[in-house]
Motif scaffolding. Structure first.
Motif, PDB file in Angstrom:
ATOM      1  N   ARG A 199       0.731  -1.090  -0.004  1.00 53.41           N
ATOM      2  CA  ARG A 199       0.114  -0.172  -0.118  1.00 53.41           C
ATOM      3  C   ARG A 199       0.929   1.240   0.040  1.00 53.41           C
ATOM      4  NH1 ARG A 199      -4.023  -0.343   4.700  1.00 53.41           N
ATOM      5  NH2 ARG A 199      -1.871  -0.527   5.927  1.00 53.41           N
ATOM      6  N   ALA A 200       2.085   1.199   0.519  1.00 55.80           N
ATOM      7  CA  ALA A 200       2.908   2.353   0.603  1.00 55.80           C
ATOM      8  C   ALA A 200       4.389   1.814   0.420  1.00 55.80           C
ATOM      9  CB  ALA A 200       2.703   3.046   1.709  1.00 55.80           C
ATOM     10  N   LEU A 201       5.517   2.631   0.510  1.00 61.31           N
ATOM     11  CA  LEU A 201       6.880   2.142   0.463  1.00 61.31           C
ATOM     12  C   LEU A 201       7.546   3.174   1.339  1.00 61.31           C
ATOM     13  CD1 LEU A 201       8.842   0.014  -0.431  1.00 61.31           C
ATOM     14  CD2 LEU A 201       9.207   1.868  -2.395  1.00 61.31           C
ATOM     15  N   VAL A 202       8.487   2.607   2.250  1.00 60.00           N
ATOM     16  CA  VAL A 202       9.589   3.523   3.055  1.00 60.00           C
ATOM     17  C   VAL A 202      10.817   3.313   2.509  1.00 60.00           C
ATOM     18  CG1 VAL A 202      10.420   3.943   5.139  1.00 60.00           C
ATOM     19  CG2 VAL A 202       8.246   3.321   5.010  1.00 60.00           C
ATOM     20  N   LEU A 203      11.626   4.281   1.789  1.00 58.58           N
ATOM     21  CA  LEU A 203      12.876   4.171   1.310  1.00 58.58           C
ATOM     22  C   LEU A 203      13.647   4.716   2.224  1.00 58.58           C
ATOM     23  CD1 LEU A 203      14.515   3.675  -1.531  1.00 58.58           C
ATOM     24  CD2 LEU A 203      14.051   5.768  -1.984  1.00 58.58           C
ATOM     25  N   ASP A 204      14.630   3.932   2.921  1.00 57.96           N
ATOM     26  CA  ASP A 204      15.430   4.161   3.939  1.00 57.96           C
ATOM     27  C   ASP A 204      16.875   4.486   3.391  1.00 57.96           C
ATOM     28  OD1 ASP A 204      16.935   4.618   6.461  1.00 57.96           O
ATOM     29  OD2 ASP A 204      16.377   2.663   7.200  1.00 57.96           O
ATOM     30  N   LEU A 205      17.147   5.973   3.264  1.00 61.42           N
ATOM     31  CA  LEU A 205      18.629   6.459   2.855  1.00 61.42           C
ATOM     32  C   LEU A 205      19.433   6.948   4.056  1.00 61.42           C
ATOM     33  CD1 LEU A 205      17.368   8.244  -0.261  1.00 61.42           C
ATOM     34  CD2 LEU A 205      18.048   6.105  -0.189  1.00 61.42           C
ATOM     35  N   ARG A 206      18.791   6.645   5.245  1.00 60.93           N
ATOM     36  CA  ARG A 206      19.627   6.969   6.570  1.00 60.93           C
ATOM     37  C   ARG A 206      21.060   6.387   6.473  1.00 60.93           C
ATOM     38  NH1 ARG A 206      15.877   5.544  11.261  1.00 60.93           N
ATOM     39  NH2 ARG A 206      15.817   3.498   9.826  1.00 60.93           N
ATOM     40  N   GLY A 207      22.197   7.177   6.707  1.00 63.69           N
ATOM     41  CA  GLY A 207      23.314   6.862   6.830  1.00 63.69           C
ATOM     42  C   GLY A 207      24.189   6.584   5.430  1.00 63.69           C
ATOM     43  N   ASN A 208      23.350   6.789   4.409  1.00 67.75           N
ATOM     44  CA  ASN A 208      23.936   6.682   3.121  1.00 67.75           C
ATOM     45  C   ASN A 208      24.504   7.892   2.795  1.00 67.75           C
ATOM     46  OD1 ASN A 208      24.148   6.828   0.210  1.00 67.75           O
ATOM     47  ND2 ASN A 208      22.546   5.441  -0.161  1.00 67.75           N
ATOM     48  N   VAL A 209      26.011   7.730   2.873  1.00 72.18           N
ATOM     49  CA  VAL A 209      26.904   9.128   2.776  1.00 72.18           C
ATOM     50  C   VAL A 209      27.352   9.700   1.354  1.00 72.18           C
ATOM     51  CG1 VAL A 209      27.764   8.481   5.111  1.00 72.18           C
ATOM     52  CG2 VAL A 209      28.763   7.712   2.933  1.00 72.18           C
ATOM     53  N   GLY A 210      26.804   8.760   0.495  1.00 73.49           N
ATOM     54  CA  GLY A 210      27.362   9.233  -0.761  1.00 73.49           C
ATOM     55  C   GLY A 210      26.600   8.603  -1.979  1.00 73.49           C
ATOM     56  N   GLY A 211      27.231   8.078  -2.914  1.00 74.94           N
ATOM     57  CA  GLY A 211      26.432   7.622  -4.097  1.00 74.94           C
ATOM     58  C   GLY A 211      27.006   8.023  -5.373  1.00 74.94           C
ATOM     59  N   ASP A 212      26.637   7.394  -6.254  1.00 77.23           N
ATOM     60  CA  ASP A 212      27.060   7.536  -7.573  1.00 77.23           C
ATOM     61  C   ASP A 212      25.796   8.404  -8.372  1.00 77.23           C
ATOM     62  OD1 ASP A 212      26.984   6.815 -10.805  1.00 77.23           O
ATOM     63  OD2 ASP A 212      29.042   6.690 -10.106  1.00 77.23           O
ATOM     64  N   TYR A 213      26.068   9.567  -9.139  1.00 79.20           N
ATOM     65  CA  TYR A 213      24.993  10.248  -9.699  1.00 79.20           C
ATOM     66  C   TYR A 213      24.074   9.427 -10.764  1.00 79.20           C
ATOM     67  CZ  TYR A 213      23.101  14.091 -12.529  1.00 79.20           C
ATOM     68  OH  TYR A 213      22.292  14.887 -13.089  1.00 79.20           O
ATOM     69  N   SER A 214      24.935   8.384 -11.424  1.00 75.48           N
ATOM     70  CA  SER A 214      23.874   7.498 -12.304  1.00 75.48           C
ATOM     71  C   SER A 214      22.956   6.970 -11.317  1.00 75.48           C
ATOM     72  CB  SER A 214      25.007   6.756 -13.059  1.00 75.48           C
ATOM     73  OG  SER A 214      25.660   5.826 -12.164  1.00 75.48           O
ATOM     74  N   GLN A 215      23.464   6.351 -10.229  1.00 78.68           N
ATOM     75  CA  GLN A 215      22.597   5.420  -9.338  1.00 78.68           C
ATOM     76  C   GLN A 215      21.442   6.372  -8.962  1.00 78.68           C
ATOM     77  OE1 GLN A 215      22.580   2.388  -8.419  1.00 78.68           O
ATOM     78  NE2 GLN A 215      23.953   2.108 -10.186  1.00 78.68           N
ATOM     79  N   PHE A 216      21.641   7.562  -8.585  1.00 74.74           N
ATOM     80  CA  PHE A 216      20.497   8.401  -8.108  1.00 74.74           C
ATOM     81  C   PHE A 216      19.533   8.596  -9.295  1.00 74.74           C
ATOM     82  CE2 PHE A 216      19.636  12.892  -9.797  1.00 74.74           C
ATOM     83  CZ  PHE A 216      18.641  13.072  -8.918  1.00 74.74           C
ATOM     84  N   LEU A 217      20.057   8.874 -10.664  1.00 79.58           N
ATOM     85  CA  LEU A 217      19.132   8.870 -11.818  1.00 79.58           C
ATOM     86  C   LEU A 217      18.318   7.387 -11.793  1.00 79.58           C
ATOM     87  CD1 LEU A 217      21.474  10.558 -14.242  1.00 79.58           C
ATOM     88  CD2 LEU A 217      19.674  11.564 -13.025  1.00 79.58           C
ATOM     89  N   TRP A 218      19.017   6.549 -11.688  1.00 79.74           N
ATOM     90  CA  TRP A 218      18.277   5.120 -11.890  1.00 79.74           C
ATOM     91  C   TRP A 218      17.407   4.979 -10.735  1.00 79.74           C
ATOM     92  CZ3 TRP A 218      18.483   0.844  -8.405  1.00 79.74           C
ATOM     93  CH2 TRP A 218      17.742  -0.308  -9.111  1.00 79.74           C
ATOM     94  N   LEU A 219      17.386   5.185  -9.530  1.00 80.60           N
ATOM     95  CA  LEU A 219      16.751   5.119  -8.441  1.00 80.60           C
ATOM     96  C   LEU A 219      15.570   6.009  -8.598  1.00 80.60           C
ATOM     97  CD1 LEU A 219      16.166   3.668  -5.758  1.00 80.60           C
ATOM     98  CD2 LEU A 219      17.079   5.863  -4.884  1.00 80.60           C
ATOM     99  N   VAL A 220      15.620   7.107  -8.943  1.00 82.49           N
ATOM    100  CA  VAL A 220      14.398   8.010  -9.228  1.00 82.49           C
ATOM    101  C   VAL A 220      13.404   7.655 -10.222  1.00 82.49           C
ATOM    102  CG1 VAL A 220      13.687  10.513  -9.570  1.00 82.49           C
ATOM    103  CG2 VAL A 220      15.584   9.869  -7.852  1.00 82.49           C
TER     104      VAL A 220
END
Length: 107
Positions: A21-42
């Motif tokens: 019915r809903a989703l919780v995306l937990d990004l706590r403690g995620n100190v970085g990441g790749d710009y391409s992964q951001f685009l892919w996730l969104v």
């Protein structure tokens, strides 16, 4: 200790998420990441193609502006979404949280 979510793991969890019915995306403690992964996730959460941000770059005194428009994946998750962040969330996870807040009214 948090587990990282790989693209393969996220792909394999999509069928189960489809019935949620809903989703919780937990990004706590995620100190970085790749710009391409951001685009892919969104792209997993957008209802239609949207401009999500404007990149500004500078070379000397020349300022360049580029609009970033994302197209959603087939069958994106469009139900209610909450994104968790904390003071250790940074870089690509911050971008993802802001885009989902602005573009999807995520909590």
């Amino acid at each position: 200790m948090r587990e990282s979510i790989s693209p393969n793991r996220l792909r394999s969890s999509r069928p189960a998420a489809a019935s949620a019915r809903a989703l919780v995306l937990d990004l706590r403690g995620n100190v970085g990441g790749d710009y391409s992964q951001f685009l892919w996730l969104v792209r997993h959460f957008l209802p239609e193609p949207r401009v999500v941000l404007t990149e500004l770059t500078r070379r000397g005194t020349e300022l360049r502006e580029r609009t970033v428009r994302l197209t959603p994946l087939d069958h994106p998750f469009l139900k209610p979404l909450a994104v968790l962040t904390d003071r250790r969330s940074g870089s690509a996870s911050e971008l993802a949280a802001v885009v989902l807040l602005e573009q999807r009214d995520a909590l």
